[in-house]
Design a protein around this motif. Sequence first.
Motif, PDB file in Angstrom:
ATOM      1  N   LEU A 233       0.843  -1.175  -0.118  1.00  0.00           N
ATOM      2  CA  LEU A 233      -0.119   0.103   0.200  1.00  0.00           C
ATOM      3  C   LEU A 233       0.807   1.260  -0.097  1.00  0.00           C
ATOM      4  N   THR A 234       1.924   1.171   0.745  1.00  0.00           N
ATOM      5  CA  THR A 234       2.713   2.449   0.899  1.00  0.00           C
ATOM      6  C   THR A 234       4.192   2.484   0.160  1.00  0.00           C
ATOM      7  N   TYR A 235       4.112   1.411  -0.883  1.00  0.00           N
ATOM      8  CA  TYR A 235       5.316   1.134  -1.846  1.00  0.00           C
ATOM      9  C   TYR A 235       5.539   2.294  -2.564  1.00  0.00           C
ATOM     10  N   ARG A 236       6.990   2.646  -2.638  1.00  0.00           N
ATOM     11  CA  ARG A 236       7.484   3.823  -3.368  1.00  0.00           C
ATOM     12  C   ARG A 236       8.115   3.583  -4.610  1.00  0.00           C
ATOM     13  N   GLY A 237       8.834   2.713  -4.503  1.00  0.00           N
ATOM     14  CA  GLY A 237       9.415   2.238  -5.824  1.00  0.00           C
ATOM     15  C   GLY A 237      10.447   3.111  -6.599  1.00  0.00           C
ATOM     16  N   TRP A 238      11.027   3.981  -5.631  1.00  0.00           N
ATOM     17  CA  TRP A 238      11.850   4.952  -6.274  1.00  0.00           C
ATOM     18  C   TRP A 238      12.843   5.444  -5.232  1.00  0.00           C
ATOM     19  N   PRO A 239      14.321   5.454  -5.638  1.00  0.00           N
ATOM     20  CA  PRO A 239      15.388   5.976  -4.494  1.00  0.00           C
ATOM     21  C   PRO A 239      14.957   7.260  -3.990  1.00  0.00           C
ATOM     22  N   MET A 240      15.298   7.197  -2.558  1.00  0.00           N
ATOM     23  CA  MET A 240      15.092   8.449  -1.828  1.00  0.00           C
ATOM     24  C   MET A 240      16.347   9.123  -1.613  1.00  0.00           C
ATOM     25  N   SER A 241      17.446   8.308  -1.571  1.00  0.00           N
ATOM     26  CA  SER A 241      18.837   8.580  -0.936  1.00  0.00           C
ATOM     27  C   SER A 241      19.887   8.164  -2.198  1.00  0.00           C
ATOM     28  N   GLY A 242      20.979   8.798  -2.234  1.00  0.00           N
ATOM     29  CA  GLY A 242      21.897   8.538  -2.968  1.00  0.00           C
ATOM     30  C   GLY A 242      22.618   6.774  -2.616  1.00  0.00           C
ATOM     31  N   ASP A 243      22.406   6.594  -1.346  1.00  0.00           N
ATOM     32  CA  ASP A 243      23.023   5.406  -0.884  1.00  0.00           C
ATOM     33  C   ASP A 243      22.377   4.182  -1.659  1.00  0.00           C
ATOM     34  N   GLU A 244      20.948   4.314  -1.874  1.00  0.00           N
ATOM     35  CA  GLU A 244      20.157   3.485  -2.695  1.00  0.00           C
ATOM     36  C   GLU A 244      20.841   3.206  -4.086  1.00  0.00           C
ATOM     37  N   VAL A 245      20.878   4.317  -4.480  1.00  0.00           N
ATOM     38  CA  VAL A 245      21.712   4.317  -5.984  1.00  0.00           C
ATOM     39  C   VAL A 245      22.989   3.477  -6.169  1.00  0.00           C
ATOM     40  N   PHE A 246      23.897   4.064  -5.017  1.00  0.00           N
ATOM     41  CA  PHE A 246      25.149   3.443  -5.039  1.00  0.00           C
ATOM     42  C   PHE A 246      24.961   1.769  -4.996  1.00  0.00           C
ATOM     43  N   LEU A 247      24.019   1.257  -4.343  1.00  0.00           N
ATOM     44  CA  LEU A 247      23.856  -0.139  -3.934  1.00  0.00           C
ATOM     45  C   LEU A 247      23.018  -0.646  -5.030  1.00  0.00           C
ATOM     46  N   TYR A 248      22.132  -0.216  -5.884  1.00  0.00           N
ATOM     47  CA  TYR A 248      21.477  -0.406  -6.984  1.00  0.00           C
ATOM     48  C   TYR A 248      22.513  -0.422  -8.313  1.00  0.00           C
ATOM     49  N   ASP A 249      23.612   0.419  -8.348  1.00  0.00           N
ATOM     50  CA  ASP A 249      24.547   0.418  -9.310  1.00  0.00           C
ATOM     51  C   ASP A 249      25.281  -0.680  -9.152  1.00  0.00           C
ATOM     52  N   SER A 250      25.720  -1.136  -8.138  1.00  0.00           N
ATOM     53  CA  SER A 250      26.699  -2.457  -7.855  1.00  0.00           C
ATOM     54  C   SER A 250      26.087  -3.541  -8.047  1.00  0.00           C
ATOM     55  N   ALA A 251      24.547  -3.612  -7.850  1.00  0.00           N
ATOM     56  CA  ALA A 251      23.716  -4.955  -8.057  1.00  0.00           C
ATOM     57  C   ALA A 251      23.605  -5.029  -9.715  1.00  0.00           C
ATOM     58  N   VAL A 252      23.587  -3.925 -10.318  1.00  0.00           N
ATOM     59  CA  VAL A 252      23.472  -4.071 -11.923  1.00  0.00           C
ATOM     60  C   VAL A 252      24.565  -4.435 -12.315  1.00  0.00           C
ATOM     61  N   SER A 253      25.849  -4.026 -11.772  1.00  0.00           N
ATOM     62  CA  SER A 253      27.082  -4.710 -12.427  1.00  0.00           C
ATOM     63  C   SER A 253      27.227  -6.024 -12.121  1.00  0.00           C
ATOM     64  N   LEU A 254      26.844  -6.437 -11.040  1.00  0.00           N
ATOM     65  CA  LEU A 254      26.943  -7.935 -10.502  1.00  0.00           C
ATOM     66  C   LEU A 254      26.275  -8.594 -11.279  1.00  0.00           C
ATOM     67  N   ALA A 255      24.942  -8.253 -11.705  1.00  0.00           N
ATOM     68  CA  ALA A 255      24.030  -8.964 -12.522  1.00  0.00           C
ATOM     69  C   ALA A 255      24.605  -8.924 -14.020  1.00  0.00           C
ATOM     70  N   ARG A 256      25.086  -8.089 -14.581  1.00  0.00           N
ATOM     71  CA  ARG A 256      25.504  -7.691 -15.911  1.00  0.00           C
ATOM     72  C   ARG A 256      27.094  -8.366 -16.101  1.00  0.00           C
ATOM     73  N   ARG A 257      27.833  -8.141 -15.173  1.00  0.00           N
ATOM     74  CA  ARG A 257      29.309  -8.367 -15.266  1.00  0.00           C
ATOM     75  C   ARG A 257      30.032  -9.059 -14.283  1.00  0.00           C
ATOM     76  N   GLY A 258      29.294  -9.450 -13.326  1.00  0.00           N
ATOM     77  CA  GLY A 258      30.107 -10.084 -12.197  1.00  0.00           C
ATOM     78  C   GLY A 258      30.936  -9.404 -11.484  1.00  0.00           C
ATOM     79  N   THR A 259      30.620  -8.080 -11.412  1.00  0.00           N
ATOM     80  CA  THR A 259      31.561  -7.063 -10.798  1.00  0.00           C
ATOM     81  C   THR A 259      30.774  -6.109  -9.861  1.00  0.00           C
ATOM     82  N   LEU A 260      31.390  -5.481  -8.881  1.00  0.00           N
ATOM     83  CA  LEU A 260      30.441  -4.830  -7.944  1.00  0.00           C
ATOM     84  C   LEU A 260      30.772  -3.136  -8.427  1.00  0.00           C
ATOM     85  N   ASP A 261      31.557  -2.831  -9.503  1.00  0.00           N
ATOM     86  CA  ASP A 261      31.737  -1.627  -9.990  1.00  0.00           C
ATOM     87  C   ASP A 261      30.479  -0.737  -9.933  1.00  0.00           C
ATOM     88  N   ARG A 262      30.634   0.600 -10.055  1.00  0.00           N
ATOM     89  CA  ARG A 262      29.779   1.669 -10.008  1.00  0.00           C
ATOM     90  C   ARG A 262      29.724   2.317 -11.400  1.00  0.00           C
TER      91      ARG A 262
END
Length: 803
Positions: free
Chosen positions: A22-51
């Motif tokens: 009900l209260t789902y936001r679905g979008w980052p509020m903070s840069g920390d979330e973007v940092f984490l997501y960026d590393s997750a995308v790299s891990l999913a696509r290339r097997g690294t945690l690079d941003r």
Amino acid sequence: MKPFNTVIPAALFLLLMGHYLLTYRGWPMSGDEVFLYDSAVSLARRGTLDRVYEYNTIVQPPNQLRPGVDGAPWLPPVQEPLMPALVAPLVWIGQALPEVGTMHLAWLLNLAITALTAVSLYAIARWWGCSVIVGVVLALAFGLGSNAWFYSRLLFREPLNAFLLLWAFAFAVALSHSWKTGKVDWRIVLGLIVSIILAFLTKVASLLFLPALVIVLLPPLSVVKTRRQLLLGFVLGGGIAFVLLFIIMSNGLLGARYSLSTWTYRLATIQWAYVLESVLGYQISFGRSLWLYSPVLLAGIVGAFLWIGQGGWRVVIGPLVSLLLLSVWYGITLTVDWLGGWGWGPRYLLPLIPVLMLWTLPAIARLTTPLRRLAFGGLVILGAAVQLLGMAVPISNYFTDLFRSGKIYDYALVYSDRAGVDAQWGWMDATWTWQWSPQRYHLTRLDFAHLDFAWAVVDHWIAPLLALAGAGLAGWVLWYEIRANTQVRPYRRALVLLITSALIWLAATAAGLWALRNDPRVIGEWNDVAALVEALNERVEDDAAVFIDRHLYTPIFMNFFKPPALVATLPYAPGESYGPEGPAVVSDVLEVQVGAATVYALDWSAEHYHDLWLIASTSPFEADKRRPIERYLAEHYFPVEEISTSSRARAIRFAPVRASEGQPEQPASVVFGDGLNMIGYDLPLGDTIAAGEALPVSLVWQPQAPLDFDYNIGLYLLHPDGTHAAQRDGQPQGTFGQMTRWPLNQPQRDNHALLIPPDLPPGDYRLALAVYQWENQTRLPALGAGIDPASDQAILAIITIRQ
């Protein structure tokens, strides 16, 4: 332990998941979330945690670029590895679903983790011998009445850390019983080890929870002499763990956050004013008080005395020590930023909330009178209201207004020479006074027509209505099971209803994600960029590198770009004009105009990827734009094609073959018109190429007379009958080659890549060249060797196509 009913925890989980959706936001509020997501995308696509999405934030001077071990230019991960590893599977799924935003999907993760933490509290309460109703009340009080609800909708590490530390604490309490029985359940030992290791991989600050575990595991004095072998085993195991931890942190094997030098440096530079502020702020401030943002924990204070009276002082003292250590540590390490930037309540203390909720167990068990129930229920309702208040108004509004009012300053100033004067976050009105407190701000800005929920943003209410229906059904099952006082045996009706509730929740989630496919928070005014991303999803190959030259486009790519290609946001080029003030660096050297970090990233990627794509936010028709990045690629590599949805949304593909310099290897003497001389060309990859690939051709022009028109270049691959098998048309030098401005008798390199159709049959084809007016397609007459006079085109070479 009493019989465990699996229907109840399942119903609890679905009930909370429905509320959280009900209260789902679905979008980052903070840069920390973007940092984490960026590393997750790299891990999913290339097997690294690079941003890579954040490569534009690189701040190293040109002579201090610090590539990774393999020479990769990308930014190292900011955060610990476990949370990105859990987000990565959601990225994989998101890439496979064309109508679902990948970030929207990833932001569901903490909903499930928070609900699992609540269910874990129920399971631990039952493990410790509490009744079903006590366990259910504990779980719901945590899930709806604590700060955990607010942070369930954000992609921080703290919810996962809270889940793991809770189980580490529960396993430690269970293991402490070994002192009395003399028997060790190695499953519990394994559970403790795995939980604390995973917590350590989620947040390195989990080390500050170790004293709590040690306090719980300390043997009673009465058994020290009688259980010497067991004591020796505990001491030996703890010693081995300490040595391994010391080795890992001394060598920095897991990154800077785990480096022992980082910890020792912080301890050597303590600023005690911030330590005091942090300790007090986390307890009593309006801005970050643990007890104010999770008022249900106040019942735990009563419960703590009951625990001590029952001999369970370790359950109280252990978490209390960790609470003090964390409060002190963030004052030491973060100084002015001890409160943690944007957030609602003490995010850094969130991992302790489930453990502190265990204090409330004796109090909940004593809710035997209406007054006690009313008091406890009031705390839960107050806590839920606090969370809803924080979720209803965008947090960014509060901090933006604080900045505008001069109450906080930009991070760039915090560590500058003015840091001790006016750039402090600490001791500020926003933390300690009601007038500038987050609660008052949100109360005065509460607007039910513009809630900070995803569904309000897209004006879509099917998902929350379905979520409410699923939660209601799960709640009915929960109520029925409690009233029926069921045991372990399954109930077909309950199982059917639970499955129905789960399907309703999945339907709600699917409907919501579909409704967010045009999320205005992501797309904003950039519908043309969103259309470009959609086109690129069908065009970009997996082994490509995509570069964005404007960071405002990055969120759209992060959410909607689907191919597992590398996508990096480039720093602004110092030689580009971004406003009336003109370029930051005025230089004739193209590399200086582009910037060292960008040059390195482009050249490195050219060696490691099959295609380079530039997302250009400007066009050749903007006279005040220099486009140095695009020009660098056009001069050093080979333009293949361009996809454009507007003048500010262009995607240009380049073949990552380094262009030749100097005199051409293949001399020629062809004159087009009245003095445009083509003196030679290069085929960097030779005259044999596979179907589906791009054939790079580097032409060398040398005007012999002034030209009166900026002509286009046409490159053609011809069938034996003269029809086109492939062609490329465009301005020379990647739109930068205006022929009317070419100096006489000076060679001009002009790079093109001819894209060979993937279904072109193998064989020999002629490579032809023509020059023509783009207004009417009239070709300039061609004179010289290899000319086809009927078509005014020069035959340069025979190209062999292979499969």
